[in-house]
Design a protein around this motif. Structure first.
Motif, PDB file in Angstrom:
ATOM      1  N   ASP A  87       0.854  -1.183   0.000  1.00 26.86           N
ATOM      2  CA  ASP A  87       0.000   0.000   0.000  1.00 26.86           C
ATOM      3  C   ASP A  87       0.893   1.237   0.000  1.00 26.86           C
ATOM      4  N   SER A 102      -0.454  -4.881   4.099  1.00 24.41           N
ATOM      5  CA  SER A 102      -1.711  -4.986   4.832  1.00 24.41           C
ATOM      6  C   SER A 102      -2.321  -6.374   4.695  1.00 24.41           C
ATOM      7  N   VAL A 116      -1.148  -4.322   9.792  1.00 27.10           N
ATOM      8  CA  VAL A 116      -0.507  -3.493   8.772  1.00 27.10           C
ATOM      9  C   VAL A 116       0.890  -3.124   9.256  1.00 27.10           C
ATOM     10  N   SER A 185      -3.523   4.835   1.901  1.00 24.85           N
ATOM     11  CA  SER A 185      -4.872   4.708   2.448  1.00 24.85           C
ATOM     12  C   SER A 185      -4.877   4.159   3.864  1.00 24.85           C
ATOM     13  N   THR A 186      -4.115   3.098   4.079  1.00 23.17           N
ATOM     14  CA  THR A 186      -4.118   2.477   5.396  1.00 23.17           C
ATOM     15  C   THR A 186      -3.593   3.434   6.460  1.00 23.17           C
ATOM     16  N   TYR A 187      -2.487   4.107   6.163  1.00 26.08           N
ATOM     17  CA  TYR A 187      -1.890   5.001   7.162  1.00 26.08           C
ATOM     18  C   TYR A 187      -2.789   6.203   7.413  1.00 26.08           C
ATOM     19  N   ASP A 209      -7.657  -1.944   0.426  1.00 25.30           N
ATOM     20  CA  ASP A 209      -7.160  -0.761   1.123  1.00 25.30           C
ATOM     21  C   ASP A 209      -7.760  -0.627   2.520  1.00 25.30           C
ATOM     22  N   VAL A 213      -7.746  -2.190   8.101  1.00 22.11           N
ATOM     23  CA  VAL A 213      -7.900  -1.013   8.964  1.00 22.11           C
ATOM     24  C   VAL A 213      -9.328  -0.881   9.472  1.00 22.11           C
TER      25      VAL A 213
END
Length: 270
Positions: A87, A102, A116, A185-187, A209, A213
């Protein structure tokens, strides 16, 4: 923690760190090409995807897999892993040290666990979210094994809100927080879970994505608010998720929804 959930956590930690160690060797040197949706892909993405799918098949042979690079149709299996092998590919290819790996685990189409790992930052997030699954399982969200929780701060102009590249149109109007754009996106959403930001939006995230999360953010006490009327989960057996996007707003507290949702509501109609 039961043996099953310990195995899930240990596997996720070991495999994301193993794959991440190799990706660090390619960081900033990989040649990227453009996919049909305009996003970038490298051989590193494809290698990491294959490695993670092989590891899951070996360790959890009865589990299904949905992944960004290869497996897009949700399988008819109670347990399914959703993989985003890299990601933040654009950051990775251009030498910016914010990208991650992820892994999300679904039970009957609903996320119950997410992990993640961000190799350049040496940060690993994970969370367990029982929700409506009916499972007996641990609870909580963690960063490097330490518990995290969404911020309870009152909103001020010195707090952060994350945008994605496709949501900058919201800045046509005054915004009540400082804007950050992280490119991952994840962060984006995990900073809300960790209490660093009060909210974030992603205009066009795909299922890989958001699956991991989704569990971590809610386990941390934050609020997940889809910007479309149809529920995201449970995923539907036989559906192809390669093209579907899930515009989403995440905020640290429910009372911030009426503050931020009107400011980003235009995203839902895209």
């Amino acid at each position: 923690m039961t043996d099953f959930w310990t195995q899930i956590l240990d596997f996720s930690q070991a495999e994301t760190q193993r794959v991440g160690t190799q990706l660090l060797q390619d960081f900033g040197q990989a040649q990227a090409s453009e996919k049909s949706d305009g996003s970038l892909v490298t051989q590193s993405d494809q290698w990491a995807d294959q490695e993670l799918r092989n590891a899951i098949a070996h360790t959890f042979p009865t589990h299904g897999v949905l992944s960004e690079e290869t497996e897009h149709i949700f399988p008819d299996q109670d347990w399914c892993w959703v993989i985003d092998p890299l990601d933040g590919t654009t950051n990775f290819a251009r030498g910016l040290p914010l990208w991650g790996i992820s892994l999300g685990l679904l039970y009957k189409g609903i996320p119950v666990f997410g992990y993640v790992h961000f190799p350049p930052l040496r940060q690993s997030f994970h969370g367990f979210w029982q929700g409506s699954s009916g499972l007996t399982m641990p609870t909580g969200a963690f960063l490097n094994q330490k518990p995290i929780h969404a911020s309870q701060d009152a909103l001020t102009s010195n707090h952060f809100f994350n945008l994605c590249a496709r949501s900058i149109s919201v800045l046509k109007n005054p915004f009540p927080a400082k804007i950050r754009m992280l490119g991952v996106s994840t962060y984006n959403f995990l900073t809300v879970a960790a209490g660093a930001t009060l909210g974030g939006i992603e205009a066009t995230p795909k299922i890989w994505d958001i699956t991991a999360v989704w569990a971590i953010v809610q386990a941390a006490g934050a609020v997940w608010h889809p910007l479309e009327p149809n529920p995201i989960f449970p995923l539907q057996v036989g559906e192809n998720y390669s093209q579907r996007s899930f515009p989403t707003l995440v905020v640290s507290r429910a009372d911030l929804l009426p503050v931020f949702e009107p400011l980003v509501s235009s995203i839902r109609s895209r």
